[in-house]
Design an enzyme around this catalytic site. Structure first.
Site: not given
Length: 467
Positions: A14, A33-34, A75, A102, A129, A183, A186-187, A288, A452
């Site tokens: 990504m 980048n590390r 991440q 995310n 996307g 987002k 959306h997921n 799932r 109650h």
């Protein structure tokens, strides 16, 4: 030294594609980048891109124009905090950190407060996307202060997907964690959409007897009408794809065990936290989880047997019945998703523009679909719309299609095909339209065993009865 327009940290799929997208749109991009070799590979694969790789973080930061704009594509969770901790000593007050991963919206709210108290700017940005979207145009959901967003707005509008009317699929969402929340929803909708399509497949193949070739043709035909969407389009493609190793249809070689990365679970948790009935979205998460029990299901299939009757229905009629059930359930899934966002907005004091959010979803993202234009129109006509099902267009469709949704579920139950998402859809629809529910009995029970109290229909107040 040349100063770059924007910096990006995290060069996996990504991140690298987002960097290339920005470079394609005329921005000079500093990348880091590390693991340095990962960045070297990106440069090797894209030697002509307007990218500059830095081995050391301090050199990367020094190469950015002020206010510095640093996009994190790492991440979610602790890795984001680690990178922020490394960055802060190198940044100046007013610089902007942008989390494009995310991340959980609660983490984004916390980071926003912490960083803004120290004089830094912070944006939590949902990007949808996948690999292709990041490279050629994603849907982008920025959250944070509106003042901070103005510095990156031109970049995001340049790289975002463009809808059919030419508008970029990006708009400011709201304060702190609003972008990551949208987002997440959306997921959650994506989970439901995929589960409904999977249940349609199960009915058409295992009950209707359609071949994979016929399934591809059916989904391709569906994609020409009101179900026109990215997920329907790729489903048609999947059914006609061959396995290069066996030359069998690839779909038949894939184990029926679906994975997940957590955003669907977060959506389910948020439904409970906000008091929202998102049972259809939640059913997709549970489906799932059940799919993961492959060994148990195989064992149970030998013990918990059911001799189902043969389907006595014209194939063409059956296909249309399932299509209507799918579209009606899709409307209900989105109704639940937008209801969840509405309730979260009240809880977190976000001013969410649902017309704009629907427009963002029209291209670039996984749930992109033609009927999102109808959703944006619905909120354009009435920004205070209580539930999408009450919009004239959708209520008329549900009135027309509900019988075939009921019929589809009946056929599934009689013939032993599990359809949790379809079933949750009609249950939500019926619960929402029920004038007088059975909850009065529950309140009576709660008052009897736990005092109650209950409300009465003839006067206001809380009452207790000595049962």
């Amino acid at each position: 030294m040349k100063l770059h327009d924007v910096g990006l940290i995290g060069l996996r799929v990504m991140g690298s594609n987002l960097a290339l997208n920005m470079a394609d749109n005329g921005y000079s991009v500093a990348i880091y980048n590390r693991t340095y070799s990962v960045g070297q590979q990106v440069i090797k694969d894209n030697p002509d891109a307007n990218l500059t790789l830095f081995e050391h973080l301090k050199d990367f930061v020094a190469a950015l124009s002020k206010p510095r704009k640093v996009i994190l594509m790492v991440q979610a969770g602790k890795p984001v905090d680690y990178v922020i901790a490394d960055l802060l000593p190198l940044l100046d007050q007013g610089d902007i950190i942008i989390d494009g991963g995310n991340s959980n919206f609660n983490d984004t709210i916390k980071r926003t407060k912490e960083l803004e108290s120290k004089g830094f700017r912070y944006l939590g940005v949902g990007i949808s996307g996948g690999e292709e979207g990041a490279r050629f145009g994603p849907a982008i959901m920025p959250g944070g202060s509106k003042d901070s967003y103005q510095y990156v707005q031109p970049i995001f509008e340049a790289i975002a997907a463009k809808a059919d009317d030419g508008l970029p699929c990006v708009d400011y969402i709201g304060a702190d964690g609003a972008g990551h929340y949208v987002k997440m929803v959306h997921n959650g909708i994506e989970y439901a959409d995929m589960q409904l399509i999977a249940e349609s497949y199960a009915l058409l193949k295992h009950l209707g007897g359609l071949t994979n070739k016929e399934l591809s043709e059916v989904f391709n035909e569906w994609n020409q009408g009101e179900l026109d969407s990215y997920l329907i389009e790729i489903t048609a493609q999947i059914f006609k794809t061959k396995d290069p190793e066996t030359n069998n249809d690839l779909i038949d070689m894939i184990l029926d065990r679906a994975a997940q990365k957590g955003t669907g679970k977060w959506t389910t948790e948020e439904a409970l936290n906000t008091g929202t009935d998102a049972s259809l979205l939640t059913s997709a998460v549970y489906a799932r989880l059940m799919s993961s029990k492959k060994d148990e299901r195989v064992h149970a299939s030998k013990i918990l047997k059911y001799d189902a009757p043969k389907l006595s229905m014209n194939k063409k009629e059956f296909v249309e019945m399932v299509r209507q059930a799918l579209y009606a359930s899709k409307i209900i899934a989105y109704a639940q998703g937008f209801d969840l966002m509405k309730n979260a907005a009240k809880l977190h004091n976000w001013d969410l523009n649902f017309e704009s959010i629907a427009k963002i979803f029209r291209a670039g993202c996984i749930i992109r679909a033609k009927f999102l234009n109808i959703i944006s129109d619905a909120y354009g006509k009435n920004k205070n719309l209580v539930n999408l099902m009450l919009d004239d267009t959708f209520s008329n469709t549900l009135q027309k299609y509900q019988f075939n949704l009921r019929k589809t579920i009946t056929k599934a139950v009689i013939h032993g095909v599990s359809t949790p998402a379809f079933t949750a859809a009609i249950s939500y629809f019926d619960a929402y339209r029920t004038k007088n529910s059975s909850a009065n009995l529950i309140q009576a029970q709660r008052d009897l065993f736990g005092a109650h109290t209950f409300e009465r229909i003839d006067k206001k107040g809380d009452f207790h009865h000595n049962w």
